[in-house]
Design a protein around this motif. Structure first.
Motif, PDB file in Angstrom:
ATOM      1  N   ASN A 141      -9.723   3.954 -45.130  1.00 50.97           N
ATOM      2  CA  ASN A 141      -9.350   2.543 -45.028  1.00 50.97           C
ATOM      3  C   ASN A 141     -10.493   1.832 -44.322  1.00 50.97           C
ATOM      4  O   ASN A 141     -10.804   2.123 -43.162  1.00 50.97           O
ATOM      5  CB  ASN A 141      -8.040   2.403 -44.238  1.00 50.97           C
ATOM      6  N   ASN A 164     -10.869  -1.372 -43.436  1.00 50.54           N
ATOM      7  CA  ASN A 164     -10.476  -2.496 -42.585  1.00 50.54           C
ATOM      8  C   ASN A 164     -11.003  -3.807 -43.173  1.00 50.54           C
ATOM      9  O   ASN A 164     -12.201  -3.986 -43.383  1.00 50.54           O
ATOM     10  CB  ASN A 164     -10.965  -2.323 -41.148  1.00 50.54           C
ATOM     11  N   LEU A 165     -10.084  -4.710 -43.409  1.00 52.90           N
ATOM     12  CA  LEU A 165     -10.398  -5.990 -44.046  1.00 52.90           C
ATOM     13  C   LEU A 165     -11.466  -6.770 -43.299  1.00 52.90           C
ATOM     14  O   LEU A 165     -12.279  -7.473 -43.905  1.00 52.90           O
ATOM     15  CB  LEU A 165      -9.108  -6.823 -44.154  1.00 52.90           C
ATOM     16  N   GLN A 173      -9.651   1.959 -49.312  1.00 53.76           N
ATOM     17  CA  GLN A 173      -8.632   0.921 -49.191  1.00 53.76           C
ATOM     18  C   GLN A 173      -9.185  -0.257 -48.390  1.00 53.76           C
ATOM     19  O   GLN A 173     -10.178  -0.126 -47.697  1.00 53.76           O
ATOM     20  CB  GLN A 173      -7.370   1.464 -48.517  1.00 53.76           C
ATOM     21  N   GLU A 174      -8.481  -1.386 -48.503  1.00 55.28           N
ATOM     22  CA  GLU A 174      -8.931  -2.651 -47.920  1.00 55.28           C
ATOM     23  C   GLU A 174     -10.354  -2.938 -48.396  1.00 55.28           C
ATOM     24  O   GLU A 174     -11.254  -3.279 -47.609  1.00 55.28           O
ATOM     25  CB  GLU A 174      -8.782  -2.643 -46.396  1.00 55.28           C
ATOM     26  N   THR A 191     -13.092  -4.964 -50.238  1.00 58.64           N
ATOM     27  CA  THR A 191     -13.375  -6.380 -50.440  1.00 58.64           C
ATOM     28  C   THR A 191     -14.609  -6.584 -51.307  1.00 58.64           C
ATOM     29  O   THR A 191     -15.348  -5.642 -51.609  1.00 58.64           O
ATOM     30  CB  THR A 191     -13.587  -7.067 -49.080  1.00 58.64           C
ATOM     31  N   ASP A 229      -7.393  -9.791 -49.704  1.00 63.21           N
ATOM     32  CA  ASP A 229      -6.338  -9.359 -48.792  1.00 63.21           C
ATOM     33  C   ASP A 229      -6.534  -7.875 -48.472  1.00 63.21           C
ATOM     34  O   ASP A 229      -7.484  -7.254 -48.950  1.00 63.21           O
ATOM     35  CB  ASP A 229      -4.959  -9.615 -49.414  1.00 63.21           C
ATOM     36  N   PRO A 230      -5.662  -7.252 -47.667  1.00 67.56           N
ATOM     37  CA  PRO A 230      -5.878  -5.855 -47.279  1.00 67.56           C
ATOM     38  C   PRO A 230      -5.567  -4.820 -48.362  1.00 67.56           C
ATOM     39  O   PRO A 230      -5.529  -3.628 -48.041  1.00 67.56           O
ATOM     40  CB  PRO A 230      -4.917  -5.672 -46.080  1.00 67.56           C
ATOM     41  N   PHE A 231      -5.398  -5.238 -49.619  1.00 67.01           N
ATOM     42  CA  PHE A 231      -4.904  -4.286 -50.607  1.00 67.01           C
ATOM     43  C   PHE A 231      -5.839  -4.066 -51.788  1.00 67.01           C
ATOM     44  O   PHE A 231      -5.426  -3.584 -52.836  1.00 67.01           O
ATOM     45  CB  PHE A 231      -3.499  -4.724 -51.071  1.00 67.01           C
ATOM     46  N   THR A 244       2.220  -3.434 -53.999  1.00 67.20           N
ATOM     47  CA  THR A 244       0.775  -3.628 -53.862  1.00 67.20           C
ATOM     48  C   THR A 244       0.070  -2.981 -55.051  1.00 67.20           C
ATOM     49  O   THR A 244       0.674  -2.241 -55.834  1.00 67.20           O
ATOM     50  CB  THR A 244       0.241  -3.016 -52.557  1.00 67.20           C
ATOM     51  N   HIS A 246      -2.181   1.908 -51.590  1.00 65.94           N
ATOM     52  CA  HIS A 246      -2.140   1.486 -50.185  1.00 65.94           C
ATOM     53  C   HIS A 246      -0.933   0.567 -50.042  1.00 65.94           C
ATOM     54  O   HIS A 246      -1.054  -0.660 -50.106  1.00 65.94           O
ATOM     55  CB  HIS A 246      -3.432   0.762 -49.805  1.00 65.94           C
ATOM     56  N   SER A 284     -13.954   1.196 -38.666  1.00 68.18           N
ATOM     57  CA  SER A 284     -12.632   0.721 -39.060  1.00 68.18           C
ATOM     58  C   SER A 284     -11.612   1.103 -38.004  1.00 68.18           C
ATOM     59  O   SER A 284     -11.906   1.853 -37.061  1.00 68.18           O
ATOM     60  CB  SER A 284     -12.250   1.333 -40.411  1.00 68.18           C
TER      61      SER A 284
END
Length: 333
Positions: A120, A122-123, A147-148, A150, A177-179, A203, A223, A321
């Motif tokens: 992950n 982190n956004l 994940q997350e 962007t 978004d975080p997904f 999601t 996620h 993250s």
């Protein structure tokens, strides 16, 4: 001034309360799995939220037990009650779904090993230098689930020629978004699917089939939302069930990975194990990432079909993250 005996009694009483509170907290894991999600969904959700913290109950319970034992020895008092809450805490901690069997050394020596990673990002991350260094290192996975994910993360990876050559096969869906999700692979990907959310509680999910040493490996990336309500918790468990059923029906070799926002003591992972998707490795905490080594909840998972054996599993490097990556090595039975 209070006497030494009074101070000992004060500390001992509060340590005893703390041990029993940890024991009651530990019991929320089996209780949550027994509660119905139909008529008692709100109660099951609340109890399951407490069930995720088994490592905390074990550590705090052990820390509180130590002075009780010391004071019992010093004051020659009995602590015969202590094994009961200790057994409750330890039993709930180790009562988890079955994991993949360990591969024997002779098998590993002559087998093709697939290294799988999940992270992950982190956004809020803007510096992807640690991620690029990890993916360029000798410990880099053969296939990595992100994940997350962007647009900024996608540009950081696309601008690196070495990584483009190392992971030429990609399924990426960046989101603001975080997904957002991505699958990076050293091996060809086919049959790629992007499953958009069907409801406000769902999601994004990704599916693909990887050609690995002449064999298809079915992949699922997801996620789910964190369980901030009963509805989101049920949607998370449905997503796990859907992907488990999809991979089970596909048969053969399969892998599902991601920040699943659940732990091995919760119902969703138990249901996946009953459908023959087993965790690769023990319940290694991956969140939060404090100082690059301290975590409490095992939220990041690699689940694999029963056609695999586990060589080893460990956390990856600090990527900046709030999660630590998970890396596992698998061999075919």
């Amino acid at each position: 001034m209070p006497s030494r005996s009074a101070i000992f009694d004060f500390c001992n009483t509060r340590a005893q309360w703390l041990v029993w509170l940890c024991a009651l907290g530990a019991l929320t894991a089996p209780v949550s799995r027994k509660l119905s999600t139909d008529n008692e969904s709100w109660l099951q959700w609340l109890v399951e939220l407490a069930a995720h913290w088994q490592w905390a109950y074990a550590v705090v319970g052990a820390a509180a037990s130590a002075p009780i034992v010391v004071m019992a020895l010093m004051l020659r008092q009995s602590a015969s009650w202590l094994p009961l809450p200790a057994s409750m805490i330890a039993g709930s901690l180790i009562w988890q779904p079955a994991t993949l069997p360990a591969a024997a050394a002779p098998t590993t020596a002559n087998a093709q090993v697939l290294k799988v990673g999940t992270a992950n990002l982190n956004l809020s991350t803007t510096d992807f230098t640690p991620l690029r260094h990890w993916l360029a290192s000798a410990d880099a996975p053969d296939v990595v689930f992100l994940q997350e994910f962007t647009e900024l993360a996608q540009r950081a990876l696309a601008d690196d020629p070495a990584l483009a050559a190392r992971y030429p096969h990609r399924l990426t869906v960046p989101q603001p978004d975080p997904f957002g999700l991505a699958i990076l692979s050293r091996y060809p990907l086919a049959g790629t699917q992007v499953l958009q959310p069907r409801t406000d509680h769902d999601t994004l999910r990704l599916r693909a089939t990887m050609a690995w040493n002449g064999q298809p490996v079915h992949l699922s990336a997801l996620h789910p939302m964190p369980p901030i309500s009963s509805a989101f918790a049920q949607a998370r468990d449905r997503a796990l069930q859907d992907e488990t059923q999809h991979l089970t029906q596909a048969g053969g070799l399969s892998v599902m990975a991601g920040d699943l926002n659940t732990t091995p003591w919760a119902r969703g992972v138990w249901d996946a194990e009953q459908a023959q998707m087993r965790r690769a490795g023990l319940a290694v905490p991956t969140w939060p990432n404090a100082w690059g080594w301290l975590s409490v909840l095992p939220l990041d998972h690699v689940l694999a079909s029963s056609a695999w054996q586990l060589v080893d599993a460990h956390t990856g490097p600090d990527l900046g993250s709030d999660h630590r990556p998970m890396v596992v090595r698998l061999v075919k039975w």
